[in-house]
Design a protein around this motif. Structure first.
Motif, mmCIF file in Angstrom:
data_model
loop_
_atom_site.group_PDB
_atom_site.id
_atom_site.type_symbol
_atom_site.label_atom_id
_atom_site.label_comp_id
_atom_site.label_asym_id
_atom_site.label_seq_id
_atom_site.Cartn_x
_atom_site.Cartn_y
_atom_site.Cartn_z
ATOM 1 N N UNK A 52 -13.011 -19.458 2.938
ATOM 2 C CA UNK A 52 -11.430 -19.573 2.885
ATOM 3 C C UNK A 52 -11.101 -18.848 1.643
ATOM 4 N N UNK A 53 -11.900 -19.430 0.491
ATOM 5 C CA UNK A 53 -11.306 -18.790 -0.697
ATOM 6 C C UNK A 53 -11.680 -17.190 -0.829
ATOM 7 N N UNK A 54 -12.596 -16.852 -0.325
ATOM 8 C CA UNK A 54 -13.003 -15.370 -0.173
ATOM 9 C C UNK A 54 -11.962 -14.734 0.721
ATOM 10 N N UNK A 55 -11.746 -15.029 1.674
ATOM 11 C CA UNK A 55 -10.528 -14.680 2.596
ATOM 12 C C UNK A 55 -9.310 -14.542 2.047
ATOM 13 N N UNK A 56 -9.011 -15.482 1.067
ATOM 14 C CA UNK A 56 -7.617 -15.183 0.517
ATOM 15 C C UNK A 56 -7.712 -14.117 -0.395
ATOM 16 N N UNK A 57 -8.786 -13.784 -0.874
ATOM 17 C CA UNK A 57 -8.856 -12.559 -1.780
ATOM 18 C C UNK A 57 -8.631 -11.320 -0.910
ATOM 19 N N UNK A 58 -9.303 -11.139 0.298
ATOM 20 C CA UNK A 58 -8.846 -9.959 1.315
ATOM 21 C C UNK A 58 -7.576 -10.086 2.113
ATOM 22 N N UNK A 59 -6.936 -11.118 2.085
ATOM 23 C CA UNK A 59 -5.740 -11.305 2.678
ATOM 24 C C UNK A 59 -4.433 -11.219 1.795
ATOM 25 N N UNK A 60 -4.911 -10.973 0.450
ATOM 26 C CA UNK A 60 -3.909 -10.882 -0.502
ATOM 27 C C UNK A 60 -2.576 -9.986 -0.324
ATOM 28 N N UNK B 214 -9.092 -16.988 -7.014
ATOM 29 C CA UNK B 214 -9.915 -17.246 -5.729
ATOM 30 C C UNK B 214 -11.350 -17.086 -5.653
ATOM 31 N N UNK B 215 -11.677 -15.968 -6.501
ATOM 32 C CA UNK B 215 -13.272 -15.650 -6.688
ATOM 33 C C UNK B 215 -13.665 -16.864 -7.518
ATOM 34 N N UNK B 216 -12.953 -17.291 -8.617
ATOM 35 C CA UNK B 216 -13.430 -18.403 -9.390
ATOM 36 C C UNK B 216 -13.734 -19.611 -8.512
ATOM 37 N N UNK B 217 -12.840 -19.785 -7.726
ATOM 38 C CA UNK B 217 -12.806 -20.962 -6.760
ATOM 39 C C UNK B 217 -13.977 -20.995 -6.002
ATOM 40 N N UNK C 231 -7.601 -13.985 -15.475
ATOM 41 C CA UNK C 231 -7.879 -13.925 -13.846
ATOM 42 C C UNK C 231 -6.641 -13.866 -13.216
ATOM 43 N N UNK C 232 -6.392 -12.607 -12.717
ATOM 44 C CA UNK C 232 -4.973 -12.842 -11.477
ATOM 45 C C UNK C 232 -5.349 -13.552 -10.470
#
Length: 140
Positions: free
Chosen positions: A39-47, A122-125, A116-117
């Motif tokens: 889910x965290x990684x998907x937040x990156x792609x769905x930004x 999200x990457x850190x999480x 980190x933006x």
């Protein structure tokens, strides 16, 4: 937030109902962290996109909400004697709550210091969730 909360209630109820008593609770906790990491990684792609990717990210992240609080005591119950469990569970809760108290401040410092933006957070999480999976599996 409402969607993530609904996903959390659904997943915690399902895990509580479906997890066999003899299940390897570390694997269950690892799977929960893994779903939340996705889910965290998907937040990156769905930004910037309010579409299906964002809804899926919210659902997957939500599935893991609360499991970091409820599953560690269940792991302790399985791995320690009753007398030890009575001492270990309060330690788990205290350490977890201390961590939960400071994470928002750390993320705020990372974001505010432009280290980190939003994407970096999200990457850190996701990296922290991956580390949690490693700790859970290393303890087996």
């Amino acid at each position: 937030m409402g969607g993530a909360t609904l996903a959390a209630i659904f997943w915690r109820s399902l895990v509580g109902w479906a997890m066999p008593a003899k299940a390897d609770r570390r694997l269950v906790a690892s799977a929960s962290c893994g779903v939340q990491m996705l889910g965290s990684l998907l937040f990156l792609f769905a930004a910037g996109d309010g579409g299906l990717g964002l809804l899926l990210a919210i659902a997957l992240f939500g599935l893991g909400i609360g499991n970091a609080t409820s599953l560690p005591p269940l792991i302790a119950q399985q791995e320690f004697s009753a007398a030890e469990t009575a001492r270990v569970v309060p330690l788990i809760v205290a350490i977890g709550q201390a961590g939960y108290a400071f994470v928002p401040a750390v993320f705020g410092l990372l974001r505010g210091g432009d280290v980190a933006g939003a994407g970096g957070l999200f990457f850190c999480a996701a990296a922290i969730q991956l580390a949690a999976i490693g700790c859970l599996l290393a303890g087996r």
